[in-house]
Design a protein around this motif. Sequence first.
Motif, short mmCIF file in Angstrom:
data_model
loop_
_atom_site.label_atom_id
_atom_site.label_comp_id
_atom_site.label_asym_id
_atom_site.label_seq_id
_atom_site.Cartn_x
_atom_site.Cartn_y
_atom_site.Cartn_z
N ASN A 293 0.81 -1.22 0.00
CA ASN A 293 0.00 0.00 0.00
C ASN A 293 0.85 1.27 0.00
N PRO A 294 1.68 1.47 -1.03
CA PRO A 294 2.56 2.63 -1.06
C PRO A 294 1.80 3.93 -1.30
N THR A 295 2.36 5.03 -0.82
CA THR A 295 1.82 6.37 -1.04
C THR A 295 2.77 7.14 -1.95
N ALA A 296 2.37 8.38 -2.27
CA ALA A 296 3.25 9.24 -3.06
C ALA A 296 4.58 9.43 -2.33
N GLN A 297 4.52 9.60 -1.02
CA GLN A 297 5.73 9.81 -0.24
C GLN A 297 6.64 8.58 -0.28
N THR A 298 6.05 7.38 -0.30
CA THR A 298 6.83 6.15 -0.38
C THR A 298 7.69 6.15 -1.64
N TYR A 299 7.06 6.45 -2.78
CA TYR A 299 7.79 6.46 -4.05
C TYR A 299 8.84 7.57 -4.07
N TYR A 300 8.50 8.73 -3.50
CA TYR A 300 9.45 9.83 -3.47
C TYR A 300 10.68 9.47 -2.64
N GLU A 301 10.49 8.90 -1.45
CA GLU A 301 11.62 8.58 -0.60
C GLU A 301 12.52 7.52 -1.23
N ASP B 97 20.82 3.80 -10.28
CA ASP B 97 19.59 3.41 -10.98
C ASP B 97 18.65 4.60 -11.20
N TYR B 98 19.13 5.59 -11.96
CA TYR B 98 18.35 6.81 -12.19
C TYR B 98 17.05 6.53 -12.94
N GLU B 99 17.05 5.55 -13.84
CA GLU B 99 15.82 5.23 -14.58
C GLU B 99 14.72 4.79 -13.63
N ARG B 100 15.08 3.95 -12.67
CA ARG B 100 14.08 3.49 -11.70
C ARG B 100 13.66 4.64 -10.79
N ALA B 101 14.61 5.49 -10.42
CA ALA B 101 14.28 6.66 -9.60
C ALA B 101 13.28 7.55 -10.31
N LEU B 102 13.46 7.75 -11.62
CA LEU B 102 12.54 8.59 -12.40
C LEU B 102 11.15 7.96 -12.46
N ALA B 103 11.10 6.66 -12.59
CA ALA B 103 9.80 5.97 -12.62
C ALA B 103 9.09 6.13 -11.27
N TYR B 104 9.84 6.05 -10.18
CA TYR B 104 9.25 6.25 -8.86
C TYR B 104 8.72 7.67 -8.71
N LEU B 105 9.47 8.65 -9.20
CA LEU B 105 9.04 10.05 -9.07
C LEU B 105 7.79 10.32 -9.89
N ASN B 106 7.72 9.75 -11.09
CA ASN B 106 6.51 9.92 -11.91
C ASN B 106 5.31 9.29 -11.21
N LYS B 107 5.53 8.16 -10.55
CA LYS B 107 4.44 7.51 -9.81
C LYS B 107 4.03 8.37 -8.62
N LEU C 275 4.22 11.66 -8.37
CA LEU C 275 3.45 12.80 -8.88
C LEU C 275 2.05 12.36 -9.33
N GLU C 276 1.98 11.17 -9.89
CA GLU C 276 0.68 10.63 -10.33
C GLU C 276 -0.26 10.44 -9.14
N LEU C 277 0.30 10.06 -7.99
CA LEU C 277 -0.53 9.82 -6.80
C LEU C 277 -0.86 11.10 -6.04
N GLY C 278 -0.46 12.23 -6.57
CA GLY C 278 -0.85 13.49 -5.95
C GLY C 278 0.24 14.18 -5.17
N GLY C 279 1.48 13.86 -5.45
CA GLY C 279 2.57 14.48 -4.71
C GLY C 279 3.16 15.67 -5.43
N ASP C 280 2.33 16.64 -5.81
CA ASP C 280 2.79 17.81 -6.57
C ASP C 280 3.41 18.82 -5.61
N THR C 281 4.64 18.55 -5.20
CA THR C 281 5.32 19.39 -4.22
C THR C 281 6.63 19.92 -4.80
N TYR C 282 7.14 20.98 -4.19
CA TYR C 282 8.39 21.57 -4.68
C TYR C 282 9.55 20.61 -4.55
N TYR C 283 9.56 19.75 -3.51
CA TYR C 283 10.70 18.85 -3.35
C TYR C 283 10.59 17.63 -4.25
N PHE C 284 9.36 17.19 -4.61
CA PHE C 284 9.23 16.11 -5.59
C PHE C 284 9.79 16.57 -6.93
#
Length: 283
Positions: free
Chosen positions: A192-200, A211-221, A223-232
């Motif tokens: 049950n991950p949240t936006a913060q889970t993927y960001y961290e 693994d920058y490609e995987r990091a980018l996929a996590y960040l897109n996920k 943002l998709e879950l509603g993490g539209d923040t300046y640090y994301f």
Amino acid sequence: MLFRTLIIFLISFTVKVTAQITHPKASPFATVEQEIGLSEISVEYSRPAAKGREIFGGLVPYGRIWRVGANESTKITVDTDMVVMENILPKGTYALYAFPEALEWQMVFHTNTSHWGDGRKNYNPSEDLFRVKVKPHKTKFHQENFLIAFDSITHNSANMTLTWANTQVNIPFSVDTHAQMEKEILRQITSNPTAQTYYEAARYLQEQEKDYERALAYLNKALELGGDTYYFHRVKSLVEAALGDYRSAIKSAEKSLEISKSLEKDEFVRMNERNIVRWRRLY
């Protein structure tokens, strides 16, 4: 009456004989705890003072076992498996001993923690987990009380330093924090991950330059879950720049800059502005 008086006298005498005064210790007890990534080392020891004496080769003779402190044997505890100079130190508690010499010390991680002090005749080398050799060096300062500390700390390693008078030795410790983090990331993302889970998870990979490609996929996920923040958006810009996609990095930095300004996050405003200027020169 005589019997009662005798009993009272005996009780009074026993109390006087057995009573002890609590006084300050000449070598006070200390505990040092240090995190290394997700792991922790703790050391319990006593701290004798130099008091103008010659320490190594004098108070602490060369070639003889030393308890690495005073009073009880020094205890070191690790809460995960670690590596000490290519030797596996399993999770647990050990007695720490030393055999100092002028040019080289042997540090001993000993499995029997029940000895008082260095154990003397009860010390059995067959109960050593392992020994490592370290070089002592002279310090430019005087350390009055024996000191155990940790320095050069990273996510994966630290040096344990033993310092007394003008002598210091360093013992390097390392731990596979990345393997621990990968397990933690997998556990969190599959439950049950949240936006913060993927960001961290992404931020960890970005900070470790992995693994920058995987990091980018996590960040897109995220943002998709509603993490539209300046640090994301800021971390996304750093990952995109690391991948060489400066155009996308600038767009993410501009979004982070916009949100940062609205929230008066001045530090992030400045960091984003600097990166935008730098990246515009690179594409």
